[in-house]
Structures are given as structure tokens and as C-alpha cells.
Write a protein that holds these residues in place. Sequence first.
Motif, mmCIF file in Angstrom:
data_model
loop_
_atom_site.group_PDB
_atom_site.id
_atom_site.type_symbol
_atom_site.label_atom_id
_atom_site.label_comp_id
_atom_site.label_asym_id
_atom_site.label_seq_id
_atom_site.Cartn_x
_atom_site.Cartn_y
_atom_site.Cartn_z
ATOM 1 N N VAL A 114 0.849 -1.187 0.000
ATOM 2 C CA VAL A 114 0.000 0.000 0.000
ATOM 3 C C VAL A 114 0.881 1.232 0.000
ATOM 4 O O VAL A 114 2.033 1.204 0.448
ATOM 5 C CB VAL A 114 -0.956 0.010 1.209
ATOM 6 C CG1 VAL A 114 -1.964 -1.121 1.089
ATOM 7 C CG2 VAL A 114 -0.202 -0.088 2.521
ATOM 8 N N ASP A 115 0.337 2.331 -0.519
ATOM 9 C CA ASP A 115 1.170 3.512 -0.741
ATOM 10 C C ASP A 115 1.508 4.277 0.529
ATOM 11 O O ASP A 115 2.312 5.209 0.488
ATOM 12 C CB ASP A 115 0.527 4.445 -1.777
ATOM 13 C CG ASP A 115 -0.915 4.809 -1.452
ATOM 14 O OD1 ASP A 115 -1.388 4.476 -0.338
ATOM 15 O OD2 ASP A 115 -1.573 5.419 -2.312
ATOM 16 N N ILE A 116 0.938 3.893 1.680
ATOM 17 C CA ILE A 116 1.281 4.562 2.932
ATOM 18 C C ILE A 116 2.365 3.797 3.712
ATOM 19 O O ILE A 116 2.751 4.210 4.798
ATOM 20 C CB ILE A 116 0.054 4.764 3.843
ATOM 21 C CG1 ILE A 116 -0.559 3.420 4.243
ATOM 22 C CG2 ILE A 116 -0.963 5.676 3.179
ATOM 23 C CD1 ILE A 116 -1.675 3.553 5.272
ATOM 24 N N CYS A 117 2.876 2.705 3.139
ATOM 25 C CA CYS A 117 3.845 1.875 3.848
ATOM 26 C C CYS A 117 5.230 2.510 3.797
ATOM 27 O O CYS A 117 5.840 2.626 2.724
ATOM 28 C CB CYS A 117 3.890 0.470 3.248
ATOM 29 S SG CYS A 117 5.119 -0.600 4.027
ATOM 30 N N GLN A 118 5.744 2.908 4.956
ATOM 31 C CA GLN A 118 7.038 3.590 5.012
ATOM 32 C C GLN A 118 8.188 2.638 4.671
ATOM 33 O O GLN A 118 9.162 3.039 4.034
ATOM 34 C CB GLN A 118 7.250 4.182 6.412
ATOM 35 C CG GLN A 118 6.227 5.247 6.793
ATOM 36 C CD GLN A 118 5.006 4.690 7.500
ATOM 37 O OE1 GLN A 118 4.755 3.485 7.495
ATOM 38 N NE2 GLN A 118 4.224 5.577 8.126
ATOM 39 N N ARG A 408 9.398 14.378 -2.138
ATOM 40 C CA ARG A 408 7.998 14.050 -2.397
ATOM 41 C C ARG A 408 7.881 12.949 -3.454
ATOM 42 O O ARG A 408 7.067 12.032 -3.329
ATOM 43 C CB ARG A 408 7.231 15.296 -2.827
ATOM 44 C CG ARG A 408 5.733 15.064 -2.979
ATOM 45 C CD ARG A 408 5.017 16.354 -3.352
ATOM 46 N NE ARG A 408 4.913 17.283 -2.237
ATOM 47 C CZ ARG A 408 3.927 17.266 -1.353
ATOM 48 N NH1 ARG A 408 2.966 16.351 -1.434
ATOM 49 N NH2 ARG A 408 3.884 18.165 -0.387
ATOM 50 N N ALA A 409 8.712 13.034 -4.492
ATOM 51 C CA ALA A 409 8.674 11.997 -5.533
ATOM 52 C C ALA A 409 9.095 10.651 -4.971
ATOM 53 O O ALA A 409 8.571 9.599 -5.376
ATOM 54 C CB ALA A 409 9.575 12.394 -6.696
ATOM 55 N N ALA A 410 10.043 10.657 -4.042
ATOM 56 C CA ALA A 410 10.538 9.401 -3.477
ATOM 57 C C ALA A 410 9.526 8.763 -2.536
ATOM 58 O O ALA A 410 9.307 7.547 -2.578
ATOM 59 C CB ALA A 410 11.853 9.654 -2.740
ATOM 60 N N LEU A 411 8.915 9.559 -1.671
ATOM 61 C CA LEU A 411 8.009 9.012 -0.666
ATOM 62 C C LEU A 411 6.583 8.897 -1.173
ATOM 63 O O LEU A 411 5.849 7.993 -0.743
ATOM 64 C CB LEU A 411 8.035 9.879 0.598
ATOM 65 C CG LEU A 411 9.399 10.087 1.266
ATOM 66 C CD1 LEU A 411 9.226 10.901 2.547
ATOM 67 C CD2 LEU A 411 10.075 8.761 1.561
ATOM 68 N N GLY A 412 6.163 9.806 -2.045
ATOM 69 C CA GLY A 412 4.799 9.819 -2.538
ATOM 70 C C GLY A 412 3.901 10.680 -1.671
ATOM 71 O O GLY A 412 4.108 10.808 -0.454
ATOM 72 N N ASP A 413 2.895 11.262 -2.298
ATOM 73 C CA ASP A 413 1.965 12.122 -1.560
ATOM 74 C C ASP A 413 1.257 11.371 -0.434
ATOM 75 O O ASP A 413 0.935 11.953 0.600
ATOM 76 C CB ASP A 413 0.906 12.684 -2.515
ATOM 77 C CG ASP A 413 1.471 13.736 -3.456
ATOM 78 O OD1 ASP A 413 2.590 14.233 -3.187
ATOM 79 O OD2 ASP A 413 0.803 14.045 -4.464
ATOM 80 N N ILE A 415 2.357 9.341 1.635
ATOM 81 C CA ILE A 415 3.141 9.383 2.869
ATOM 82 C C ILE A 415 3.381 10.819 3.303
ATOM 83 O O ILE A 415 3.212 11.167 4.479
ATOM 84 C CB ILE A 415 4.484 8.645 2.690
ATOM 85 C CG1 ILE A 415 4.250 7.135 2.619
ATOM 86 C CG2 ILE A 415 5.449 8.976 3.831
ATOM 87 C CD1 ILE A 415 5.507 6.319 2.383
ATOM 88 N N VAL A 416 3.764 11.683 2.373
ATOM 89 C CA VAL A 416 4.143 13.046 2.730
ATOM 90 C C VAL A 416 2.989 13.812 3.369
ATOM 91 O O VAL A 416 3.170 14.475 4.412
ATOM 92 C CB VAL A 416 4.687 13.802 1.500
ATOM 93 C CG1 VAL A 416 4.892 15.283 1.823
ATOM 94 C CG2 VAL A 416 6.003 13.186 1.039
ATOM 95 N N GLU A 417 1.805 13.740 2.790
ATOM 96 C CA GLU A 417 0.692 14.550 3.315
ATOM 97 C C GLU A 417 0.275 14.110 4.721
ATOM 98 O O GLU A 417 0.129 14.963 5.617
ATOM 99 C CB GLU A 417 -0.481 14.522 2.342
ATOM 100 C CG GLU A 417 -0.206 15.245 1.015
ATOM 101 C CD GLU A 417 0.195 16.710 1.214
ATOM 102 O OE1 GLU A 417 -0.350 17.365 2.137
ATOM 103 O OE2 GLU A 417 1.036 17.196 0.451
ATOM 104 N N PRO A 418 0.059 12.823 4.990
ATOM 105 C CA PRO A 418 -0.218 12.436 6.383
ATOM 106 C C PRO A 418 0.936 12.748 7.328
ATOM 107 O O PRO A 418 0.703 13.128 8.487
ATOM 108 C CB PRO A 418 -0.457 10.920 6.278
ATOM 109 C CG PRO A 418 -0.923 10.705 4.878
ATOM 110 C CD PRO A 418 -0.145 11.684 4.067
ATOM 111 N N PHE A 419 2.178 12.593 6.861
ATOM 112 C CA PHE A 419 3.338 12.925 7.694
ATOM 113 C C PHE A 419 3.276 14.391 8.113
ATOM 114 O O PHE A 419 3.456 14.723 9.291
ATOM 115 C CB PHE A 419 4.618 12.642 6.907
ATOM 116 C CG PHE A 419 5.887 12.918 7.672
ATOM 117 C CD1 PHE A 419 6.523 11.919 8.382
ATOM 118 C CD2 PHE A 419 6.454 14.190 7.687
ATOM 119 C CE1 PHE A 419 7.693 12.168 9.100
ATOM 120 C CE2 PHE A 419 7.623 14.459 8.389
ATOM 121 C CZ PHE A 419 8.243 13.440 9.097
ATOM 122 N N LEU A 420 3.030 15.273 7.164
ATOM 123 C CA LEU A 420 2.926 16.690 7.485
ATOM 124 C C LEU A 420 1.783 16.963 8.451
ATOM 125 O O LEU A 420 1.910 17.774 9.376
ATOM 126 C CB LEU A 420 2.741 17.499 6.202
ATOM 127 C CG LEU A 420 3.936 17.544 5.243
ATOM 128 C CD1 LEU A 420 3.524 18.149 3.906
ATOM 129 C CD2 LEU A 420 5.093 18.342 5.844
#
Length: 446
Positions: A114-118, A408-413, A415-420
Motif C-alpha cells: 500500500v502507498d502509505i507503507c514507510q 515528495r517523488a521518493a516518498l509519494g503524496d 506518505i508526505v501529506e499524512p506525515f505533514l
Amino acid sequence: MSVTDSLTPADPVNALLDGGLRMLITSMVDNAGITRAKTVPAARVRAAVRDGIGLSPVFALMCTDDAITTSPLVNGPVGDNRLMPDLRSVAPLGPDRRVYWAPADQMSQDHEPVDICQRSALRRQEERAVAAGLEVKLGFELEFTVFSGDADDPRVATIGPAYGVLAALKIENFAVELLEALDAAGVPAEQLHPEYAQGQVEVALPPASPLAAADQSQLARLVVHRVARAHGLLVSFAPITVAGFVGNGAHIHFSASLGGRPFGDEGGPSEHGRQLMAGVLGELDGLTGVLAPSVISADRRVPGNWAGAFACWGPENREAALRYVPGSVTSRPGSANFEIKIGDPSGNAYLSAASVLAAALNGLEQKAVLPDGLDRDPVTYPEAERPPRLPLTLEDALTALERSEVIRAALGDAIVEPFLAVRRHDAESLGELSLEARVRALRWRY
């Protein structure tokens, strides 16, 4: 090497059970940098490995105070992922081999990443590095504070002197058992010693491939906590554990060979080494938002703390954000690496490693030019010649991360948006408190 590597079993679950496993802890690290875990008894290990363990996607929005914030990219409490233990990295948490730990990937119910997996984000960057012909090795140095007493009335376990043998002897029994437990876990410490601050200890972990190194850092932290408790001690990996004391870092040592060419040569970093370093140097502001993202991180990142307050590099310069380490004359050039000094233990090691690796790869791809290194403390340069400070506030660091196209390109939105969202919640809920109150709020979170 993992435990299953040494056993080479046809059935790793049977090998673990035959070896004495009674409980398996599997965990992920969330966007607050906190390790969240699920535990299964021996009888349920096979099912957990096959089917995974349920985990709400809302874990991506859990904050350091356990509040759950919001983001348009996570649908609140709706949905379910599977926490999939990775037995390739399974390890015992002590020599008795009764309790084991395994890192977990977050998968869909169809067992797709899944795209939220760090952890998956780091795996993608590692694969990208391999495709570029790099063999990357990362080594984590972890600092933590040892306390006696209880959580409501903690007292530092040693009172110095800094780096002193007396401090080492004060925690001798704890240190010996910790080294034995790390050995049993397959993460033999390269160094373990008292650090500068009272009660502070540093453990240096062996270099490994990026994903393995991040796994090692999480495993080592669990082992440290476990051994400390057995000795009636408490441990904190928070960036600052006592207001007014030098804080704890989580430094990353980075090296990479390219087509068999080592990272360093007799004159300093090799050509590809300079490009990799230049890539990281160019993204330092955004990287600060990932590697040092707590509400007390900026309080640690000040001149004189060896915490990388300035955006520069230098050979063996411990006040620069990037310290080039040529290594001993007997091990050059193979031991050459650079140390990223800005990180602290409030960061998610998987996101930290993925972001650093992405920045380095961007430097390699763009053939970035590394400026001259600084050969003395940055603060001693005239103001007009002094390198810029890294972000002075958490919000400045998060804004730089938000604007970084490379990270952002490496982690994906996803991950980045919830992280922020998580880190800004912390800033809003804790940022106006005194430093002492912020330290108290985070001391036992890590």
C-alpha cells in the motif's frame, strides 16, 4: 545476516518454534516516529505470516500524543490493511530466544504493497540505487539516555564525566548484557560508550544495505529498552530528554561503491561520492523535516551541539551537517563514508533512509557539484562567509519538506501529506509549551 539466514530452514516458522519462540512481536514505525506493534503467541505465528494482521490505515495519522489527525488521503477509520511480518529480518530480543521480533510491511487485503507503507518506500529507493549500479551501505549511530527511578521521577543513571570510564563502569552490568543481547539478535554493536551528556549512551550499529540498516536500528532500540527494564532502568531515545542537556542524535553513515569503485579515494570523496554528497547537501532543508521532525528537534539543532546546525560539509567536521569520514590509514579507501548529523530518534528510520537515498541518487543523476568543504567550525567564519543555518523551527523544516520535489517523488503524496499532518498537529498541540513541558511530553514516547 538474519536469524533465518543462519538457520537456513526449509520452513522458517518451524525453525523459530523449534528454536524456542513463544511470542512474536511485529511492528511498523508510524509518521510520528513511534513504533506500533502487534503481538502473536507461538500458535498463531504461521497464520500471521500467511494472512497478516489487521491494521487500520488510520495508523498513518496517529500523532505522538496518540491523537488521530486528518488528511484527505486517508479515509479516517474506514478500511483495513494487513501487517505482514517479514521473517527475512526476524531476530530474537534476547539470548533466551523466547521473544522474537520481525519488521512488518503494510499490505492490502490482497497482499499488495500500500502507498502509505514507510518500509516499502525505502525498499523502492534501495531498488533504484541497485539499478543505478550502486552498492549502498548505511550505518546508524543511536544515542539514548539511561535513567534510574521511575517515569514520574526519573534521574539520570550517570553524572559523567563526559565519555568517562567512571560513567562506563556505573552501567557496566547493563552494558555487558546489552552487548550480549545485540549479538544474539544479529546486530553486533561496533561501539558502545558513554556520551557527552549525563546518562547518555551511544551505540554504533554495523553497516548494512539500506533496508537492513533501518531494520537494525529498530531492532536495536527494542533490545535497549528490554535490557534496561531487566536492570530496573528506563531509557529514552527522545531528541532531548532533560531540558538544558545536549540531546540525542540518530546519525546515519552513508557509503556507496559504483561499479566496484569505492566511495572515497586518497584525495577525499570519489567522483560519484562527491555527486552523492552534493545531492544530500542540496536537499538538507527538506531532509531536516524528515530526519528531525519533533517539536524539540530544533532545540537540539544549535551550534556547539555537534548536531549539524549549518548547511555545509567538511572533512571530519562535526559541526557541519555532513561530515566526511576518510577512515583510518589502514582501512582506506574502503572505509570512507559521510555522516549525516542532522537526524534524531524522533524520525522514522525508514523514511529518513529513503529520503537521504533519494537525495543522493538525485545528485548522482544530475552530476551535482559538491562545493568546497569547511575545515573549521562554521560559526568561526565571518558572517558573510558563514554557511546558512538549517531550519530554525519545525514549521520551517516541514515547509521545506512540503516543497521538496525530490523527497515528495521518493516518498509519494500518500506518505508526505499524512506525515505533514501528524507533525503539524504536534506543533499546534505542543509548540507553545515551554521546552521543559515539551521534553516531558515526548520523553517516554521514544
